[in-house]
Structure formats: C-alpha cells, structure tokens
Scaffold this motif. Structure first.
Motif, PDB file in Angstrom:
ATOM      1  N   GLU A 114      94.756  -7.447  -0.692  1.00  0.00           N
ATOM      2  CA  GLU A 114      95.791  -6.731   0.057  1.00  0.00           C
ATOM      3  C   GLU A 114      95.776  -5.263  -0.326  1.00  0.00           C
ATOM      4  O   GLU A 114      96.483  -4.882  -1.263  1.00  0.00           O
ATOM      5  CB  GLU A 114      97.179  -7.338  -0.236  1.00  0.00           C
ATOM      6  CG  GLU A 114      97.336  -8.750   0.257  1.00  0.00           C
ATOM      7  CD  GLU A 114      98.730  -9.299  -0.016  1.00  0.00           C
ATOM      8  OE1 GLU A 114      98.965  -9.798  -1.153  1.00  0.00           O
ATOM      9  OE2 GLU A 114      99.577  -9.207   0.882  1.00  0.00           O
ATOM     10  N   PRO A 115      94.964  -4.441   0.325  1.00  0.00           N
ATOM     11  CA  PRO A 115      94.120  -4.745   1.484  1.00  0.00           C
ATOM     12  C   PRO A 115      92.831  -5.450   1.071  1.00  0.00           C
ATOM     13  O   PRO A 115      92.484  -5.467  -0.110  1.00  0.00           O
ATOM     14  CB  PRO A 115      93.795  -3.353   2.035  1.00  0.00           C
ATOM     15  CG  PRO A 115      93.711  -2.509   0.797  1.00  0.00           C
ATOM     16  CD  PRO A 115      94.813  -3.028  -0.096  1.00  0.00           C
ATOM     17  N   LYS A 142      94.288  -7.108   9.431  1.00  0.00           N
ATOM     18  CA  LYS A 142      94.276  -8.411   8.777  1.00  0.00           C
ATOM     19  C   LYS A 142      93.440  -9.393   9.599  1.00  0.00           C
ATOM     20  O   LYS A 142      93.118  -9.131  10.760  1.00  0.00           O
ATOM     21  CB  LYS A 142      95.708  -8.930   8.627  1.00  0.00           C
ATOM     22  CG  LYS A 142      96.611  -8.048   7.784  1.00  0.00           C
ATOM     23  CD  LYS A 142      98.021  -8.625   7.733  1.00  0.00           C
ATOM     24  CE  LYS A 142      98.962  -7.731   6.935  1.00  0.00           C
ATOM     25  NZ  LYS A 142     100.341  -8.263   6.900  1.00  0.00           N
ATOM     26  N   ASP A 184      97.244  -3.650   8.906  1.00  0.00           N
ATOM     27  CA  ASP A 184      97.536  -3.915   7.498  1.00  0.00           C
ATOM     28  C   ASP A 184      98.117  -2.664   6.836  1.00  0.00           C
ATOM     29  O   ASP A 184      97.381  -1.717   6.547  1.00  0.00           O
ATOM     30  CB  ASP A 184      96.255  -4.333   6.769  1.00  0.00           C
ATOM     31  CG  ASP A 184      96.518  -4.799   5.348  1.00  0.00           C
ATOM     32  OD1 ASP A 184      97.676  -4.666   4.883  1.00  0.00           O
ATOM     33  OD2 ASP A 184      95.578  -5.297   4.698  1.00  0.00           O
TER      34      ASP A 184
END
Length: 284
Positions: free
Chosen positions: A80-81, A250, A256
C-alpha cells in the motif's frame, strides 16, 4: 503389458486404459517437478535475503540492450501502494546513453494543472527535463520492451520516456501520477502505473518518498542512508540502473491514495532519472 478387460475409462469419446491414464499422470507430475526446479533456479532469494524484504532473483545474463547488466532481482517493498524495486534494470551504458540524449534538450519541468489539464510552471517541481519519442531508436525500443515484459502493460499503453535532472536543492513535492481532469484521461485513460528508472547514484538526498504509504518504513535495508526527508515515509534511495515500479491504481481499478509520492531535495551530488507512465488504454 496385458490389461484386464473392463478397466477402461471413457474421456471425450475415447477409451483410456488405467495403465494409459497412470502413464499420463506420471508424465504430468514429472513435468510439474521440472518446472518447479526451473522456478527455484531463476527466482531464488539473494544470498543477503536475511537482511532484506521478500524478493526474487534472476541470474545475470547478457543484456538485450546496450552494455551488460549485473545481477538482476526484484525486491518487494510495499503493498500500500504496490511498489517493487527491480535491481539492475538498466546497464550503466544505457543510463549514460539516456543522459547524453537528454542533456542538449533539458527545460524547466512543469506540472499538470488540475483544472485545465495543461502543463504549467510550479514551485512544487524545480527539476529540469525532456521527453523522448516512443520507439525513438533501437536502444529506446529495447528498454520499452523490457518495461512491457516486466509490467505486463503493452508498449502502446505507455507515454514516451521522460528524462529528469535534479541539482542540489531541487525537488518535487508530494503528488499523484493519476489524473483528476478529463483532458488527459482522453489520451489513453487513467495512468495506472509508473516505472521510475534511476540513471545515476546520488551522494545524499534525492530519495523517492511515499508519505502516505502504510507499513514499517524503517524495514527497508537502506533506512540509515536516508535523509530527513526520506525518513518521512516509505523511501527508495536512487541507485544507477535500479527501477522503481509503483501502481497508482488498485487491483479493483480504483485510484490508490497511498501512491502519493515526491522527490526529496538533492543534498549532495546530482540526480538523473527516467520516467515511464503507463495507461489503462492505448496512449495516443
């Protein structure tokens, strides 16, 4: 070898004896074992894996481009990311070649205006840069094919390579690579991923930082080498030939927000990099 009567199985209109089926299953098992050995051979962790995050490795081989690349391996750094570092993605010769192409044509970098979608000057980005044409020459084409092979995104979905130069004090404040205007989305859909290739080492500073990333930032093996800016989030320290792949979207195709990223100010030395932006659709 005789087979007793009645021991047949009918598959797709053809009779198979139990002996024939067992031979076929054995062949499949052997084939699977062979491919597993190949996978372990080419994707084994590096020798220093106990110091690093999960990674895969490829044995060094003659580059399909200019010069010879060293030992190549991919290091996962974040979910994430989604972000990965491909070590030795470019050879030293390729890095120097890209810099030599760009030097005579460098101009002050711009940013995209969120209202008009046009490029404008801004204090948030103080580097200089220029764009190369997609498929400009054989060396560029080889690099673009390598990018497509690594990302599984077709060459036609990518913009031309952008070469960037940061001198001492120059930086790029945190921003998103995806668009919020309709003007740029029409050219190829949303930007879905970015490959940032480092064309030079940087003595101090110049890190790529993700201030909104989630995770243990200090787990990266280069943590103690980062500047104060670099320690403000998940960071990657520039190294000649390495490439950072991160996704602005995503897997469910939503944007994202953890892909927010910036270029820390260069403290000592010079920073040269090369960016490839990739879109959902064919880029016009």
């Amino acid at each position: 070898m005789a087979v007793s009567k009645g021991k047949y199985i009918k598959l797709q209109g053809k009779k198979w004896s139990t002996f024939q089926l067992s031979k076929m299953i054995m062949a499949l098992v052997l084939a699977l074992g062979f491919f597993m050995l190949i996978a372990l051979r080419f994707f084994s962790p590096p020798e220093t894996s106990h110091h690093r995050l999960p990674s895969v490795r490829r044995t060094a081989f003659q580059s399909d481009g200019l010069g010879k690349r060293g030992d190549q391996w991919v290091e996962f750094i974040s979910w994430e990311p989604r972000a990965f570092v491909y070590h030795n993605f470019l050879s030293k010769e390729e890095c120097l070649y890209l810099i030599s192409l760009a030097k005579p044509h460098m101009e002050k970098s711009t940013v995209v205006d969120s209202k008009t979608g046009k490029s404008v000057d801004s204090r948030v980005r103080t580097s200089s840069g220029m764009f190369l044409n997609r498929g400009q020459d054989k060396i560029i084409s080889n690099i673009e094919k390598r990018i497509a092979d690594f990302t599984f995104i077709p060459i036609e979905h990518g913009e031309g390579l952008q070469i960037l130069h940061y001198e001492v004090g120059q930086k790029y404040d945190a921003h998103y690579d995806y668009f919020v205007d309709e003007y740029n989305i029409k050219k190829g859909g949303q930007r879905m991923a970015t490959l940032l290739m480092y064309l030079s080492d940087v003595e101090e500073g110049g890190e790529t930082v993700f201030p909104a990333a989630k995770g243990n930032f200090s787990s990266v093996p280069w943590w103690n080498e980062l500047s104060e800016c670099g320690k403000g989030g998940l960071s990657v320290k520039p190294k000649m030939g390495d490439a950072l792949l991160f996704w602005s979207m995503k897997p469910d195709a939503t944007l994202d927000p953890t892909s927010l990223h910036g270029a820390c100010p260069v403290i000592r030395g010079n920073k040269w990099s090369c960016t490839k932006w990739m879109h959902v659709n064919k880029y016009i």
